[in-house]
Design an enzyme around this catalytic site. Structure first.
Site, PDB file in Angstrom:
ATOM      1  NE  ARG A  61      -3.924  -5.651   2.707  1.00 19.44           N
ATOM      2  CZ  ARG A  61      -4.140  -6.585   1.786  1.00 19.44           C
ATOM      3  NH1 ARG A  61      -3.278  -7.585   1.621  1.00 19.44           N
ATOM      4  NH2 ARG A  61      -5.222  -6.555   1.035  1.00 19.44           N
ATOM      5  CE  LYS A  85      -5.293  -3.738  -1.540  1.00 21.04           C
ATOM      6  NZ  LYS A  85      -4.867  -3.941  -2.916  1.00 21.04           N
ATOM      7  CD  GLU A 122       2.695  -7.644  -5.602  1.00 20.33           C
ATOM      8  OE1 GLU A 122       1.909  -8.225  -4.852  1.00 20.33           O
ATOM      9  OE2 GLU A 122       2.988  -6.439  -5.487  1.00 20.33           O
TER      10      GLU A 122
HETATM   11  N1  PXG Z   1      -0.605  -7.782  -4.671  1.00 17.35           N
HETATM   12  C1  PXG Z   1      -1.111  -6.554  -4.907  1.00 17.35           C
HETATM   13  C2  PXG Z   1      -0.245  -5.497  -5.471  1.00 17.35           C
HETATM   14  C3  PXG Z   1      -2.433  -6.283  -4.587  1.00 17.35           C
HETATM   15  O1  PXG Z   1      -2.928  -5.066  -4.804  1.00 17.35           O
HETATM   16  C4  PXG Z   1      -2.694  -8.569  -3.860  1.00 17.35           C
HETATM   17  C5  PXG Z   1      -1.352  -8.765  -4.160  1.00 17.35           C
HETATM   18  C6  PXG Z   1      -3.473  -9.692  -3.247  1.00 17.35           C
HETATM   19  O2  PXG Z   1      -3.758  -9.404  -1.900  1.00 17.35           O
HETATM   20  P1  PXG Z   1      -5.051  -9.936  -1.144  1.00 17.35           P
HETATM   21  O3  PXG Z   1      -4.908  -9.412   0.226  1.00 17.35           O
HETATM   22  O4  PXG Z   1      -6.229  -9.361  -1.877  1.00 17.35           O
HETATM   23  O5  PXG Z   1      -5.006 -11.399  -1.208  1.00 17.35           O
HETATM   24  C7  PXG Z   1      -3.252  -7.313  -4.081  1.00 17.35           C
HETATM   25  C8  PXG Z   1      -4.669  -7.068  -3.774  1.00 17.35           C
HETATM   26  C9  PXG Z   1      -8.636  -4.459  -7.614  1.00 17.35           C
HETATM   27  C10 PXG Z   1      -8.202  -5.267  -6.461  1.00 17.35           C
HETATM   28  O6  PXG Z   1      -9.765  -3.952  -7.593  1.00 17.35           O
HETATM   29  C11 PXG Z   1      -6.883  -5.355  -6.107  1.00 17.35           C
HETATM   30  C12 PXG Z   1      -6.533  -6.104  -5.021  1.00 17.35           C
HETATM   31  C13 PXG Z   1      -7.449  -6.774  -4.302  1.00 17.35           C
HETATM   32  C14 PXG Z   1      -8.769  -6.683  -4.670  1.00 17.35           C
HETATM   33  C15 PXG Z   1      -9.147  -5.929  -5.767  1.00 17.35           C
HETATM   34  O7  PXG Z   1      -7.865  -4.314  -8.552  1.00 17.35           O
HETATM   35  N2  PXG Z   1      -5.244  -6.168  -4.691  1.00 17.35           N
END
Ligand code: PXG
Length: 294
Positions: free
Chosen positions: A54, A153, A186
């Protein structure tokens, strides 16, 4: 200072207190870069391949050439974790556009920077997994897919930060964002699922939700458990009247939502479908075949 964590920056390791990048890095000046948040459970980096894939997809879309192959990146993550001897850690991979003159043109930056931070992460409030968390629909819309889409991301997380500020100001645990047509998108860093008539529903990524890796794991578990899973637009009404709702994300893992804008979700208690999925999810994160060994 002996046990100070080290941070990987462009092939070298620096003590946490010395780990710095230039103020001329366009990652700082323009949010020009990409990142991943990854977890390591008991010596296994959970879904590392999926996260690295990703990261490279995000980089591809912003035409950022990561100066490491995926194999080298994997090795660098593993090496950083080995040096820091953490258990159950959190990994933050960041690739910035690098140092350049002022002015947002990425061509000013000849060399992207790769940063790998491994540290511990503070979990959500105690009891969240059993009792659920409180949320609100924020006024902050998700950026549309033809703007700084959350499918990328990127280092532009002000959209999420604004929504989080709103949640903090309202005294709830987390914010949920709508997309530009008013459907539920989300959380600020989590995907959303609801349960309706015993079936699982989640919004499509085509309206700007990130294709979450945790969400994908949960979707596969749902199918394995024989639950019907539908990817569809969710209205705020559908969320308010859901039997159950929960978040998925690397940082949050799986957490039930017990309230949205003061409306109780379902019984307000951990529901049977969420409970079953959480138990299965726990098994997956404990499964050494689900990631890369340190
Ligand atoms: N939506 C958004 C906008 C994200 O940034 C997720 C969904 C969940 O995705 P995953 O692949 O993690 O299941 C994310 C993930 C942080 C932090 O430090 C943010 C994320 C993941 C881990 C830590 O704020 N975002």
């Amino acid at each position: 200072m002996n046990n100070e964590l080290v941070v990987y920056i462009d092939g070298a390791y620096y003590p946490k207190s010395q780990a710095k990048i230039s103020v001329f890095d366009h990652g700082l000046l323009y949010g020009d870069g990409v990142f991943e948040g990854i977890r390591e459970y008991n010596g296994i980096v959970f879904k590392l391949k999926e996260h690295i894939d990703r990261l490279y997809r995000s980089a591809h879309v912003i035409t950022l050439k990561i100066p490491l192959t995926k194999e080298e990146m994997t090795q660098a993550v593993v090496e950083t974790l080995r040096k820091n001897k953490l258990n159950d850690s959190y990994i933050r991979l960041v690739v910035t556009r690098g140092i350049g003159d002022l002015g947002l043109d990425p061509r000013k930056c000849p060399k992207p920077s790769v940063i790998i931070i491994t540290d511990t992460i503070s979990l959500h409030a105690s009891g969240a997994k059993e009792n659920g968390i409180t949320t609100m629909l924020s006024w902050v819309r998700r950026n549309p897919v033809d703007a700084t889409s959350h499918e990328i991301k990127s280092l532009n997380y002000l959209n999420s930060v604004l929504a989080k500020i709103e949640a903090n100001a309202s005294g709830v645990d987390e914010a949920i964002c709508l997309e530009s047509n008013g459907y539920v998108a989300e959380g600020v860093g989590e995907n959303v699922f609801i349960v309706k008539n015993g079936e699982l529903l989640t919004p499509p990524t085509s309206t700007g939700a990130l294709a979450g890796i945790t969400a994908e794991v949960v979707e596969k578990l749902a199918v394995k458990l024989g639950l019907k899973l539908t990817v569809t637009n969710l209205t705020p009404f559908m969320l308010f009247t859901a039997e159950e709702a929960f978040f998925t994300g690397t940082a949050m893992e799986m957490v039930p939502i017990r309230e949205v804008n003061k409306r109780q979700i379902g019984t307000g208690k951990l529901g049977p479908v969420t409970k079953k999925l959480m138990a299965e999810f726990q098994k997956v994160i404990e499964d050494p075949t689900q990631g890369v060994k340190i």
